[in-house]
Design an enzyme around this catalytic site. Structure first.
Site, short mmCIF file in Angstrom:
data_model
loop_
_atom_site.label_atom_id
_atom_site.label_comp_id
_atom_site.label_asym_id
_atom_site.label_seq_id
_atom_site.Cartn_x
_atom_site.Cartn_y
_atom_site.Cartn_z
N LYS A 47 -0.94 -7.39 6.26
CA LYS A 47 -0.26 -6.54 7.01
C LYS A 47 -0.98 -6.33 8.28
O LYS A 47 -2.15 -7.06 8.56
CB LYS A 47 -0.15 -5.12 6.74
N ARG A 51 -0.96 -8.65 -8.19
CA ARG A 51 -1.00 -7.02 -7.91
C ARG A 51 -2.40 -6.31 -8.44
O ARG A 51 -2.85 -5.22 -7.57
CB ARG A 51 0.11 -6.45 -8.76
N THR A 59 -1.48 1.10 -4.53
CA THR A 59 -0.82 1.00 -3.22
C THR A 59 -1.68 2.07 -2.39
O THR A 59 -1.72 1.77 -1.20
CB THR A 59 0.72 1.70 -3.59
N ASN A 95 -1.88 -0.23 4.42
CA ASN A 95 -2.77 -0.49 3.07
C ASN A 95 -3.13 -1.97 3.05
O ASN A 95 -3.72 -2.46 2.13
CB ASN A 95 -2.04 -0.06 2.00
N HIS A 143 0.52 -6.56 1.01
CA HIS A 143 1.75 -6.33 0.19
C HIS A 143 1.99 -7.25 -0.92
O HIS A 143 1.54 -8.45 -0.73
CB HIS A 143 3.12 -6.18 1.15
#
Length: 143
Positions: free
Chosen positions: A11, A87, A93, A114, A117
């Site tokens: 991000k 993940r 998250t 964060n 993704h």
């Protein structure tokens, strides 16, 4: 185990920190093959389309604003049990709940910012990959 593909976004806040290479190194150290990647700056329309499932939620407009605030890096990762392993590498998250050593513990600034993704299922991964990558832009490397 079956080889899977998953989708990843670095991000804007993590791109701004110049940690793309560090994140890629962690992907590869974890056994992922990077089979597609590109940097782009999302338009509002692209961000709204990608996050359409969150439209109408209180955080949606802020998420779109953040995701269009700077460049992102989208990638396709390939490996055994790729969705769950990716993940696990990302961490929770909410970075406040992320375990030490996860990407979000290391690079997140807030719940919205964060850092990363990752797809939450094989089905989501296929949809998200198709959203950003066209025919011939993902190169299998499994050997």
């Amino acid at each position: 185990m079956a080889i899977e593909r998953t989708f990843s976004i670095i991000k804007p806040n993590a791109v701004a920190k110049n940690v793309i290479g560090s994140i890629f190194a962690r992907f590869e150290t974890a056994g992922f093959k990077i089979v597609g990647t590109k940097m782009l700056h999302l338009t509002v329309e692209q961000a709204r389309g990608f996050y359409a499932e969150h439209d109408g939620k209180p955080f949606f407009d802020g998420l779109v604003e953040f995701m269009t605030s700077g460049p992102i890096v989208v990638s396709v990762l390939e490996g055994e049990n790729a969705v769950q392993r990716h993940r696990d590498l990302l961490g929770a998250t909410n970075p406040a709940n992320a375990l030490a050593g996860t990407l979000r513990a290391d690079y997140a600034d807030s719940l919205t910012e964060n850092g990363t993704h990752g797809s939450d299922s094989v089905e989501s991964a296929a949809r998200e990959i198709a959203y950003f990558f066209g025919e011939g832009e993902v190169c299998p490397r499994t050997r």
